[in-house]
Design a protein around this motif. Structure first.
Motif, short mmCIF file in Angstrom:
data_model
loop_
_atom_site.label_atom_id
_atom_site.label_comp_id
_atom_site.label_asym_id
_atom_site.label_seq_id
_atom_site.Cartn_x
_atom_site.Cartn_y
_atom_site.Cartn_z
N ARG A 131 6.09 -4.39 2.46
CA ARG A 131 4.99 -3.46 2.24
C ARG A 131 5.35 -2.52 1.12
O ARG A 131 6.45 -1.95 1.14
CB ARG A 131 4.75 -2.62 3.49
CG ARG A 131 4.47 -3.43 4.72
CD ARG A 131 2.99 -3.63 4.85
NE ARG A 131 2.70 -4.43 6.04
CZ ARG A 131 2.62 -5.75 6.03
NH1 ARG A 131 2.81 -6.41 4.91
NH2 ARG A 131 2.33 -6.40 7.12
N ARG A 132 4.46 -2.36 0.19
CA ARG A 132 4.75 -1.40 -0.86
C ARG A 132 4.08 -0.08 -0.48
O ARG A 132 2.87 0.03 -0.47
CB ARG A 132 4.20 -1.90 -2.20
CG ARG A 132 4.92 -1.33 -3.38
CD ARG A 132 4.99 -2.35 -4.52
NE ARG A 132 3.66 -2.77 -4.94
CZ ARG A 132 2.94 -2.11 -5.86
NH1 ARG A 132 3.37 -1.03 -6.41
NH2 ARG A 132 1.75 -2.57 -6.22
N ALA A 133 4.87 0.88 -0.06
CA ALA A 133 4.32 2.17 0.31
C ALA A 133 5.35 3.23 -0.01
O ALA A 133 6.51 2.93 -0.28
CB ALA A 133 3.99 2.19 1.81
N LEU A 134 4.92 4.49 0.02
CA LEU A 134 5.81 5.57 -0.40
C LEU A 134 7.03 5.70 0.49
O LEU A 134 8.08 6.12 0.04
CB LEU A 134 5.06 6.90 -0.43
CG LEU A 134 4.13 7.12 -1.61
CD1 LEU A 134 3.62 8.54 -1.60
CD2 LEU A 134 4.83 6.80 -2.91
N ASP A 135 6.89 5.32 1.77
CA ASP A 135 8.04 5.52 2.64
C ASP A 135 9.18 4.57 2.29
O ASP A 135 10.32 4.78 2.69
CB ASP A 135 7.65 5.42 4.12
CG ASP A 135 6.86 4.18 4.42
OD1 ASP A 135 6.54 3.45 3.45
OD2 ASP A 135 6.57 3.92 5.59
N ASP A 142 10.21 4.25 -0.77
CA ASP A 142 10.97 5.10 -1.69
C ASP A 142 11.91 6.00 -0.90
O ASP A 142 13.09 6.15 -1.22
CB ASP A 142 10.05 6.00 -2.52
CG ASP A 142 9.04 5.21 -3.32
OD1 ASP A 142 9.10 3.96 -3.26
OD2 ASP A 142 8.19 5.83 -3.98
N LEU A 144 1.94 -3.59 11.38
CA LEU A 144 1.76 -2.36 10.62
C LEU A 144 2.95 -1.42 10.73
O LEU A 144 3.20 -0.64 9.83
CB LEU A 144 0.49 -1.65 11.08
CG LEU A 144 -0.82 -2.38 10.78
CD1 LEU A 144 -1.99 -1.64 11.38
CD2 LEU A 144 -1.03 -2.52 9.28
N TYR A 145 3.67 -1.48 11.84
CA TYR A 145 4.68 -0.44 12.04
C TYR A 145 6.12 -0.92 12.14
O TYR A 145 7.02 -0.11 12.13
CB TYR A 145 4.31 0.41 13.24
CG TYR A 145 3.08 1.22 12.91
CD1 TYR A 145 3.17 2.24 11.97
CD2 TYR A 145 1.85 0.91 13.44
CE1 TYR A 145 2.05 2.95 11.59
CE2 TYR A 145 0.72 1.62 13.08
CZ TYR A 145 0.83 2.65 12.16
OH TYR A 145 -0.28 3.34 11.78
#
Ligand code: HEM
Lengths: 689, 401
Positions: free
Chosen positions: A656-660, A662, A632-633
């Motif tokens: 992982r597709r996540a805002l971070d 971006d 996860l991290y």
């Protein structure tokens, strides 16, 4: 098996869809086990579900869901599925971890969601060197390759996080296998394959057959070790289904003393067993103390403080007669908890078995009545009550130690038993003192309590004397005569009135002696119109009070004691006595058992376990935590910089597709732009966001 | 720039709690993290170290090696949290000041809670917890006002009050800890041992987790929703206090006298708090996806991201908590797992979120299904948290002890 089929099965079992289905089924199956109470005695289920459903549920294994075959099959499939998943993922994962993808082409980089075009303000060679320096400083591992279109810097970061996948999923397999080793599967295998049979729980150890005994070589077990104070044992009892197996231990455990300490408010503070353990082989003895949360491990077997029971306390009991016309102590009985004694009387024609089931030296109860007086307060006042420290409660909790009590079953020849729960010491209520005795017909009921009032000397004798005179037909005429004479003195004439009084008193007493207040109530309801009932009841009660008071005085006279003035306190005593006598007519026993003295003896219940799967499970737990955090991290990121004639293409991918992502991409582009002396592109928004 | 509005460029930047964007003129992500620390960061770390050193020196005689170890470990952990999440420093400082003030005012006498004005009406444990409760309700109102009236002031107020509520709640718990020792050295224990105390803990954890995301995503728009679940918890807490007198400090029964309790329970509540946040953000997502409040709530992909982050952190900590519970069970009850209803429901909660994560991360599922799932997840979690205690009977032999 056909190769195609095997392949298809492998695909199915290692698929995510199958795993998710298994997890869902496992969850639902687990719920069942929390709704139906597990591992209760079978007759509890029988009475709960009835004769039709009881066997059905038994077949389904609902009384021990987590050991049921079907449940273990689900677990086995989970292990299989996870294992196959790992097998299937290993090669691609390792490839992913190792590869830099330095052969990527501009066309594929252009399909990334995160990409930007930079215009370096320097020659290509310099741009490559600066990009490489930036990537290294940003914590990327980097490969440089010429892909035919230009120089590609293929960098990656956090790919080691994929180890997390192996850790976490391997952990699931480890934990399940360890759990199976420590569950009761090994035990059941021994029963099936090793010709072992469970036996009934209520027999002496010496009577337990060889087929129900397990030797020292049993690798995995969990059982109870019951030891009374002053005794020793070298066996644990394992429950399986509705029977037991006896597990031999490599040592003998003797219990010297069991401690129960209490806090000031009566809550339990400490349970501890002082034991001596003697090794079978060396004969060496060592003392230990086992407490809750402080287990002891010896020879690979861990002993835990699990619970405690009475270990055969000795009770000296007086059976005080409740038979009219037979006042006094019927018998003195020496009882021991866990044993039974005969209680018979030929003259009265009864024969019972007295089974002493429990003894408690302390009984801490909340006598505050439960209702918080704060309920009477409103608004601000109530809030005020709840400000300040957490040390006080607004409601008065009144925890009191009610002293010793014991329970006993009175079993008649037909096998029917009634259970009694008697306190040794009197209990105060509203300034009066009573001895409490509870009774119930079945285990499922709560005890109903009768309270015997104490006289001014603090004894119950007076109550027994009054009771005997009121209920014994042989003494009735004398009592009625005395009562009438006191109410309507003979000197004043009025013989007819007196005769009428005797008549109604006789009738009242007759009814009362049969069924107590119930009979009087029934009588009034039958023979008096509604309007006059309360007045009639008052008259009857007045008569009853007069009779009881007279009985009391007669008893004193017989004992050579002076008569007493009837003040309000004594009138209350008379009323309490009548109420208790009325209750006593439904007591269902020929005597009330008074506890005179006792010698307390505890027994400790330790749990002995050998858990070969424990190291596996703990290792699995550690890997699981590491794995989950890694997955996860640890963010896996791949950054590509393609330096080619006319500019540099920057592209980034992440698992992982996540805002971070971006955010990270923006930072890297800005960082690279700064390093290459290029302007930052206006928009870095990924497509489709 | 706020990410909350659907601006054409919803980049993500950490912002100051006051809302000011901390966008450095030239982005410096590559500067070494140590160089990004300011004087207050160092002061904060120093204060923590001194505090721990003092406690270690003063209470060493009554602490065992685990106490020492945990105390010492708190310094790097709290330092890291404060360095990573700046507002936490002020929060911790406020809690420390209030708790120390309370302890000073007590002068070792419980009765002073009734006599000293500040104790009675501000910083004794019960009063502080009452303040927390009131502040939570007002903050909820403020957030909603802010959301509905598009009022930045309302949201700022909500945020400030939530911080205050967290300060008061934490102070309350620390003071309660101290009070328990005033009741008697043998009674003293960390206040996470019964349903009342853990509800305060839940309120705190959920509020702090939310506040973290509020700062991280630079939007206060999710507050209105998250505060609903916190208010519900506070409502339960008050009911429990006023009708059941549940706030009275009770000594620990033997089964709870374990070190594991101190680590197991707080870890669990990070999990519960995070799941609660994800469910409420999921609710906001579902509404926004249907166009309800859509222009007032943050962009869908922000909500979705918070939902994922919350579940991820919740899952990670819930994993640890369940393992710690198993280790404790092994010591107290003789088996690390015995399918007791509480354990079983913890497993169900865990499996549920494991499946959720698989669906999102490996199957690529997104959107309303996951949001619904997060909401249902909270129902499952709530049952595991309170439902099991209310409706199911445990098999622990300690029920009888
Ligand atoms: C009790 C059973 C399982 C649990 C608790 C579990 C737990 C997890 C967790 C927590 C993650 C992290 C989410 C993530 O980072 O992607 C994960 C990822 C994953 N799981 Fe499972 N898992 C289980 C069974 C399985 C099975 C049977 C499969 C095989 C189909 C599987 C395949 C995967 C894959 C492929 C990933 C993504 C790994 C990555 O991309 O880093 N899992 N699992």
């Amino acid at each position: 098996m056909h190769r195609g089929t095997a392949r298809a099965l492998f695909e199915l079992f290692s698929s995510m869809r199958f795993a998710i289905a298994l997890l869902t089924i496992l969850s639902i199956a687990s719920v069942v086990g929390t709704v139906v109470r597990q591992n209760e005695p079978f007759n509890a289920y029988l009475s709960q579900f009835g004769p039709f459903w009881f066997p059905v549920f038994e077949k389904l294994g609902l009384y021990s869901v987590y050991n049921a075959g079907w449940f273990l099959v689900i677990l086995a499939f989970l292990v299989l599925s996870t294992t196959l998943c790992i097998v299937r993922q290993t090669a691609p994962m390792l490839r992913e971890m190792r590869s830099f993808r330095e052969r990527a082409r501009a066309a594929s980089l252009n399909s990334f969601a995160h990409r930007a075009e930079l215009m370096p303000a320097m020659a290509a060679g310099e741009a490559v060197a600066r990009s490489q320096a930036y990537l290294r400083q940003a914590g990327f591992a980097c490969r440089i390759a010429d892909n035919g279109e230009g120089t590609l810097l293929a960098a990656r970061q956090g790919t080691s996080g994929r180890i997390g996948y192996f850790f976490a999923h391997g952990a699931i397999v480890l934990i399940c296998i360890g759990g199976l080793l420590d569950g009761n599967l090994p035990l059941r295998l021994q029963v099936w394959l090793g010709d072992k049979h469970t036996t009934a729980g209520n027999q002496l150890i010496a009577d337990i057959p060889e087929s129900a005994r397990l030797g020292l070589d049993n690798p995995s077990f969990r059982g109870d070790v019951f030891i009374p104070e002053g005794r020793a044992t070298s066996f644990a009892v394992l429950g399986l289904g509705d029977g037991i197996l006896l597990q031999e231990l490599p040592f003998t455990i003797a219990l010297d003393k069991f401690h129960i300490d209490h806090y000031e408010n009566g809550m339990p503070k400490r349970f501890a067993s002082d034991i001596r353990v003697t090794d079978r082989h060396s004969g060496e003895t060592t003392p230990h103390t086992i407490e809750v949360n402080k287990p002891l491990t010896l020879d690979g077997i861990t002993l835990y403080q699990s619970s405690f029971e009475d270990g055969g306390s000795r009770l000296a009991i007086k059976a005080r007669s409740l038979l009219p016309g037979r006042p006094g102590v019927l018998r003195e009985i020496a009882g021991q908890v866990g044993e039974s004694a005969e209680f018979a009387d030929d003259r009265a024609g009864f024969r019972y078995a007295l089974e002493f089931t429990d003894f408690k030296a302390f009984n801490v109860e909340d006598m505050g009545g439960g209702e918080a007086p704060a309920d009477a307060l409103r608004g601000m006042e109530k809030l005020q009550q709840h400000l300040g420290s957490g040390a006080k409660a607004a409601g008065q909790r009144d925890l009191r130690n009610l002293g010793p009590s014991f329970t006993v079953k009175l079993r008649d020849a037909a096998g029917q038993a009634r259970e009694f729960h008697n306190y040794m010491l009197p209990i105060e209520q509203d300034g009066r003192w009573f001895l409490y005795t509870g009774l119930r017909d079945t285990q499922a009921d709560a005890f109903r309590y009768m309270r015997i009032p104490l006289d001014e000397g603090g004894r119950v004798d007076t109550w027994f004397a009054i009771r005997d005179r009121l209920l014994d037909p042989a003494q009735r005429n004398a009592l009625l005569a005395r009562f009438a004479a006191r109410s309507v003195p003979p000197a004043g004439g009025q013989d007819a009135t007196r005769e009428a009084l005797v008549q109604s008193a006789r009738q009242t007493l007759g009814l009362f002696a049969e069924q107590g207040y119930d009979a009087l109530g029934g009588f009034i309801e039958q023979s008096v119109p509604a309007a006059g009932r309360s007045q009639a009841a008052e008259v009857l009660i007045r008569i009853l009070q007069g009779l009881a008071a007279e009985a009391w005085m007669m008893a004193r006279e017989t004992a050579g004691e002076p008569a007493l003035e009837l003040n309000p306190a004594r009138a209350t005593y008379v009323n309490d006595s009548i109420a208790a006598i009325s209750d006593s007519l439904f007591y269902g026993a020929p005597a009330w058992l008074q506890l005179d003295s006792f010698t307390e003896r505890h027994a400790t219940v330790l749990q002995a376990t050998r858990s070969p799967g424990m190291p596996l499970v703990y290792l699995g737990a550690l890997l699981l935590v590491l794995g989950v955090f890694a997955m996860l991290y640890i963010r896996e990121r791949r950054l590509f910089v393609l330096v080619r004639p006319g500019g540099a293409l920057v592209a980034m991918s992440s698992n992982r597709r996540a805002l971070d992502v971006d955010e990270a991409f923006r930072n890297h582009v800005e960082g690279l732009a700064a390093a290459l002396g290029a302007p930052v592109p206006a928009s870095l928004t990924p497509e489709g966001a | 720039m706020e990410i909350a509005r659907s601006t054409p460029n919803p980049g993500l930047r950490p912002t100051h709690p006051a809302g000011a964007v901390l966008a450095p003129a030239a982005p410096t992500p590559r500067t070494h993290w140590l160089r990004r620390l300011d004087a207050i960061d160092w002061l904060y770390a120093l204060a923590l170290a001194i505090g721990a050193g003092f406690a270690l020196h003063r209470y060493h005689p009554v602490m065992d090696v685990y106490d020492d170890l945990i105390l010492v470990l708190h310094v790097p952990v709290l330092t890291a949290i404060g360095w990573h999440w700046k507002p936490f420093r002020a929060f911790l400082a406020a809690v420390a000041l209030l708790a120390l003030a309370s302890i000073t005012l007590y002068q070792g006498e419980l009765a002073r809670a009734e006599q000293t004005f500040l104790l009675k009406y501000l910083i004794s444990s019960q009063t502080a917890i009452m303040w927390m409760s009131a502040l939570v309700f007002i903050a909820t109102g403020a957030y909603w006002l802010g959301l509905l009236a598009r009022s930045d002031f309302g949201e700022r107020t909500g945020s400030a009050l939530t911080w205050l509520a967290a300060v008061m709640g934490s102070t309350g718990l620390f003071v309660r800890w101290y009070e328990s020792y005033l009741l008697g050295p043998e009674i003293g224990h960390i206040p996470i041992s019964n349903l009342y105390e853990v509800f305060v803990l839940f309120t705190l954890m959920t509020a702090l987790l939310y506040l973290y995301y509020e700062g991280r995503y630079a939007t206060r728009r999710m507050g209105a929703f998250v505060m609903i679940v916190i208010s519900a918890a506070v409502g339960f807490l008050l009911w429990y206090t006023f009708t059941r007198e549940a706030h009275e400090i009770q000594p620990l029964i033997p089964a709870l006298q374990s070190y594991w309790m101190k680590v197991h329970v707080p870890t669990n509540f990070i999990g519960y708090g995070a799941f609660a946040v994800s469910a409420m953000v999921g609710t906001a997502y579902l509404l926004a996806a249907r166009g309800i409040l859509a222009t007032r709530l943050p962009a869908l992909r922000v909500l979705e991201d918070v939902m994922y982050k919350a579940i991820a952190i919740g899952f990670a900590f819930f994993t640890i908590a369940t393992i710690l519970g198993a280790l404790w069970a092994a010591e107290a009850w003789g088996t690390y797992w015995q399918w007791d209803p509480k354990e079983t429901w913890a497993l169900i909660v865990w499996l549920n979120y494991a499946t959720w994560l698989h669906m999102r991360l490996t199957k690529g599922l997104r959107g309303a299904v996951l949001a619904w799932w997060a909401v249902v997840g909270l129902l499952v979690t709530t049952f595991a948290f309170v439902g099991v205690n209310m409706f199911l009977t445990g098999l622990h032999s300690y029920g009888a002890l």
